[in-house]
Design a protein around this motif. Sequence first.
Motif, PDB file in Angstrom:
ATOM      1  N   ALA A 171       0.850  -1.191   0.000  1.00  0.00           N
ATOM      2  CA  ALA A 171       0.000   0.000   0.000  1.00  0.00           C
ATOM      3  C   ALA A 171       0.882   1.234   0.000  1.00  0.00           C
ATOM      4  N   PRO A 172       0.436   2.286  -0.678  1.00  0.00           N
ATOM      5  CA  PRO A 172       1.198   3.532  -0.612  1.00  0.00           C
ATOM      6  C   PRO A 172       1.097   4.139   0.785  1.00  0.00           C
ATOM      7  N   GLY A 202       5.711  10.817  14.605  1.00  0.00           N
ATOM      8  CA  GLY A 202       6.180   9.539  15.110  1.00  0.00           C
ATOM      9  C   GLY A 202       5.568   8.319  14.465  1.00  0.00           C
ATOM     10  N   GLY A 203       4.910   8.487  13.303  1.00  0.00           N
ATOM     11  CA  GLY A 203       4.281   7.328  12.677  1.00  0.00           C
ATOM     12  C   GLY A 203       3.911   7.554  11.226  1.00  0.00           C
ATOM     13  N   PHE A 204       3.031   6.669  10.714  1.00  0.00           N
ATOM     14  CA  PHE A 204       2.657   6.650   9.302  1.00  0.00           C
ATOM     15  C   PHE A 204       1.175   6.324   9.160  1.00  0.00           C
ATOM     16  N   ARG A 205       0.588   6.752   8.033  1.00  0.00           N
ATOM     17  CA  ARG A 205      -0.764   6.354   7.655  1.00  0.00           C
ATOM     18  C   ARG A 205      -0.685   5.634   6.316  1.00  0.00           C
ATOM     19  N   PHE A 206      -1.390   4.516   6.219  1.00  0.00           N
ATOM     20  CA  PHE A 206      -1.482   3.753   4.971  1.00  0.00           C
ATOM     21  C   PHE A 206      -2.720   2.875   5.042  1.00  0.00           C
ATOM     22  N   MET A 218      -5.239   3.187   7.730  1.00  0.00           N
ATOM     23  CA  MET A 218      -4.842   2.831   9.089  1.00  0.00           C
ATOM     24  C   MET A 218      -3.680   3.724   9.491  1.00  0.00           C
ATOM     25  N   SER A 219      -3.377   3.722  10.777  1.00  0.00           N
ATOM     26  CA  SER A 219      -2.194   4.449  11.222  1.00  0.00           C
ATOM     27  C   SER A 219      -1.321   3.512  12.051  1.00  0.00           C
ATOM     28  N   HIS A 220      -0.034   3.807  12.028  1.00  0.00           N
ATOM     29  CA  HIS A 220       0.935   3.018  12.784  1.00  0.00           C
ATOM     30  C   HIS A 220       1.896   3.966  13.458  1.00  0.00           C
TER      31      HIS A 220
END
Length: 130
Positions: A17-18, A25-29, A32-34
Amino acid sequence: MAGSGIVIRAAHYPGRAPIEAYGNGGFRFADMSHRGSLLCLPSGIHGWQPADPIALTAADFDKVVAEAEGIEILLVGTGEEIRPLSKELRAALKEAGIAADPMSTGAAVRTYNVLLAEDRAVAAAFVAVD
């Protein structure tokens, strides 16, 4: 009432996933978020905790090397600034047949999304940034 506690599992999204957003402090893809760093591999997107995000080691990339067959290029987002990869790490990746390209996490995310859209055999290791 046994088993009523929270179960913590290793973070894993079983697909490619892009990256929609990064920072804080994280990412969305994939909607969802991490929180924390990520490895984006042929097997999916995995939560990643390098021992020292400022000094990445070959051991931090064991999972990448294990999937080397499906990876042409590895983008390494080293945080806010570009940090060179250690000689040991570069040698381990080269031995596995992986070309690694360190860059800031922002540049790595943008490049990853372009290569993913082109259906290239790309993998990425993103150190989370604030």
